[in-house]
Design a protein around this motif. Structure first.
Motif, PDB file in Angstrom:
ATOM      1  N   ARG A 155      32.097  71.538  40.995  1.00  0.00           N
ATOM      2  CA  ARG A 155      31.429  72.765  40.571  1.00  0.00           C
ATOM      3  C   ARG A 155      30.838  72.612  39.165  1.00  0.00           C
ATOM      4  O   ARG A 155      29.746  73.090  38.888  1.00  0.00           O
ATOM      5  CB  ARG A 155      32.397  73.954  40.626  1.00  0.00           C
ATOM      6  N   ALA A 156      31.562  71.967  38.295  1.00  0.00           N
ATOM      7  CA  ALA A 156      31.065  71.742  36.934  1.00  0.00           C
ATOM      8  C   ALA A 156      29.858  70.809  36.948  1.00  0.00           C
ATOM      9  O   ALA A 156      28.862  71.035  36.235  1.00  0.00           O
ATOM     10  CB  ALA A 156      32.177  71.171  36.058  1.00  0.00           C
ATOM     11  N   MET A 157      29.929  69.764  37.761  1.00  0.00           N
ATOM     12  CA  MET A 157      28.820  68.809  37.830  1.00  0.00           C
ATOM     13  C   MET A 157      27.549  69.465  38.350  1.00  0.00           C
ATOM     14  O   MET A 157      26.437  69.100  37.957  1.00  0.00           O
ATOM     15  CB  MET A 157      29.206  67.631  38.731  1.00  0.00           C
ATOM     16  N   SER A 158      27.712  70.471  39.249  1.00  0.00           N
ATOM     17  CA  SER A 158      26.534  71.130  39.812  1.00  0.00           C
ATOM     18  C   SER A 158      25.731  71.885  38.749  1.00  0.00           C
ATOM     19  O   SER A 158      24.541  72.110  38.920  1.00  0.00           O
ATOM     20  CB  SER A 158      26.957  72.091  40.926  1.00  0.00           C
ATOM     21  N   ILE A 159      26.377  72.272  37.646  1.00  0.00           N
ATOM     22  CA  ILE A 159      25.655  72.958  36.568  1.00  0.00           C
ATOM     23  C   ILE A 159      24.614  72.031  35.958  1.00  0.00           C
ATOM     24  O   ILE A 159      23.453  72.390  35.792  1.00  0.00           O
ATOM     25  CB  ILE A 159      26.639  73.462  35.486  1.00  0.00           C
ATOM     26  N   GLY A 160      25.042  70.815  35.637  1.00  0.00           N
ATOM     27  CA  GLY A 160      24.116  69.855  35.046  1.00  0.00           C
ATOM     28  C   GLY A 160      23.003  69.430  35.988  1.00  0.00           C
ATOM     29  O   GLY A 160      21.849  69.296  35.587  1.00  0.00           O
ATOM     30  N   THR A 161      23.343  69.235  37.275  1.00  0.00           N
ATOM     31  CA  THR A 161      22.323  68.797  38.235  1.00  0.00           C
ATOM     32  C   THR A 161      21.353  69.919  38.584  1.00  0.00           C
ATOM     33  O   THR A 161      20.199  69.667  38.911  1.00  0.00           O
ATOM     34  CB  THR A 161      22.996  68.273  39.516  1.00  0.00           C
TER      35      THR A 161
END
Length: 466
Positions: A155-161
């Motif tokens: 979920r955190a990684m989806s913010i950057g992508t």
């Protein structure tokens, strides 16, 4: 910068401030033009001041609508200064045409050619300066809203992508990602931070405005006491799904959990909202039918000339509550284009599309017969685009929450249509569903009106046509 829930739709407060100052510019332009035009002629100025305010109101309304229709209030603007200048020119030219027509219908709005030309010159110069200043201010690091992401997993990684481009991060400064105990780390090391000596002290020291909770696992590994201390100290605590909804105006399905839908705001279906939407649909459809009847007549003649009958094309689509209905369109493909009985998405350069049909699709004229579907009550003017039953059956099995887009009537245009280009793959259907769910959750007459105006830009530039 923060977001404001404005008539159910999330709007960045920076754009509201920009819109406020630009409305002042628009309203002031006719006044300033009058003073410049009659410099030294005090008597003429005094005689005209009494009626300038009415003309200024009309001028402001027409130009403001043209600015919205030209895409200058889109949240995710990627035009650059030259693109903004071009759209301003187009908006002002469109405003001039509307005003010329308005002068004949409402003589009280009449403005002399000199004053009107000066008003446009003042507006163009002032708006360019305002946009340049706005872009500069939004890039000042100290004025950006500082976010701390709590979590380092999917979920955190989806913010950057998701926030890939600078325009997506307008007014946003992501300070870093704080790991949670027992959670996998998918974030690059340079973006990880150590929260020391405590979360509250770190937040205070770094000037964090908002903490985004992006935990993959349950809430048992969250530092609840520290989060509570931060919240009581005035720091906003936001769930990652709320962050996406407020920031990019769509609902991220790949990181969503059912309980968020249950407890989040939205999904209002009161009687007054449905009645007002129906009245809006009928009024807009009747106006569009009157204005576009010459184009529809031309389309009929062009189709008959090129490929003969039938002129109209009927096809089963899935509507509100999953009910089937026949959608009306101008025929744009060869007769018996699906003679083998297999349903296919239209693709770029599709050989089944006729020459006239290609032009009709590019200009969206082929969609106009759907006005009759709206008047029948089978469709709304704004809503998720209706899909064929064959595609719905496949997509509903592969994409979670796909059937939820049928909670409202399908539309001639929609939030997904102005935010995402035409798609003919399952990946495209997934992306568009995220925008459709945002609309289903937050629809209002204000959002419908904004979508309607922004559809003009999509039609004019042929965005996403097949």
């Amino acid at each position: 910068m923060n977001t404001v829930r404005f008539f159910n739709h999330y709007v960045k407060d920076a754009f509201l401030i920009l819109a406020f100052f630009e409305l002042i510019i628009l309203f002031s332009s006719p006044w300033l033009a009058t003073y410049i035009r009659f410099t030294g002629e005090h008597q003429i100025i005094e005689e005209n001041l009494g009626v300038v305010w009415l003309k200024a109101v009309g001028y402001t309304a027409i130009v403001a609508i043209s600015l919205i229709a030209s895409g200058l209030y889109r949240r995710r603007q990627r035009y650059g200064f030259v693109g903004i200048f071009n759209r301003l020119i187009v908006a002002l030219l469109a405003s001039w045409l509307v005003m010329v027509a308005a002068f004949y219908i409402v003589p009280e709005f009449y403005m002399g050619r000199g004053i009107l030309a000066l008003s446009f010159m003042i507006t163009l110069s002032a708006l360019l300066l305002a946009r340049k200043l706005f872009a500069y201010i939004m890039e000042i690091k100290g004025l950006k809203r500082r976010f701390l992401i709590l979590g380092t997993g999917k979920r955190a990684m989806s913010i950057g992508t998701t926030l890939r481009r600078r325009s997506d991060r307008l007014g946003i400064d992501i300070v870093g990602y704080a790991p949670l105990s027992g959670e996998s780390v998918l974030i690059p090391n340079e973006q990880l931070i150590e929260v020391e000596p405590s979360l509250q002290q770190y937040v205070k020291r770094e000037g964090i405005d908002e903490i985004v909770v992006a935990a993959d696992e349950g809430k048992e590994n969250l530092p609840v006491d520290e989060l509570l201390s931060c919240r009581l100290a005035g720091v906003d605590i936001t769930d990652v799904l709320d962050f996406f909804e407020q920031t990019i105006s769509k609902i991220k399905i790949d990181v969503m959990y059912p309980s968020w839908l249950v407890f989040s705001t939205g999904f209002h279906r009161d009687f007054s909202r449905q009645v007002s939407k129906r009245i809006f649909d009928v009024i807009v459809s009747m106006v569009l039918l009157i204005l576009c009847s010459p184009l529809m007549l031309f389309a009929v003649i062009a189709i008959l000339t090129e490929s003969g009958r039938p002129v109209f094309y009927r096809q089963y689509r899935v509507g509100e509550q999953g009910k089937f209905f026949n959608i009306f369109k101008f025929r744009t493909m060869l007769q018996n284009a699906e003679s083998d009985g297999k349903a296919r998405w239209a693709t770029s350069g599709d050989s089944r599309i006729t020459r006239v049909g290609r032009w009709l699709r590019r200009t969206r004229i082929d969609e106009l017969p759907q006005i009759f579907n709206i008047l029948q009550g089978k469709m709304s003017f704004v809503g998720p685009r209706p899909e064929r039953p064959e595609f719905v059956e496949i997509l509903a099995k592969k994409i979670p929450y796909y059937s939820e887009r049928h909670r409202v009537k399908p539309g001639l245009t929609g939030w997904a249509q102005i935010c995402y280009p035409y798609g003919s793959t399952e990946k495209d259907a997934f992306e568009k569903l995220e925008y459709d769910l945002y609309y289903v959750k937050n629809y209002s007459l204000f959002l419908d009106f904004m979508i309607l105006l922004q559809t003009i830009e999509v039609v004019v530039i042929g965005k996403g046509a097949r």
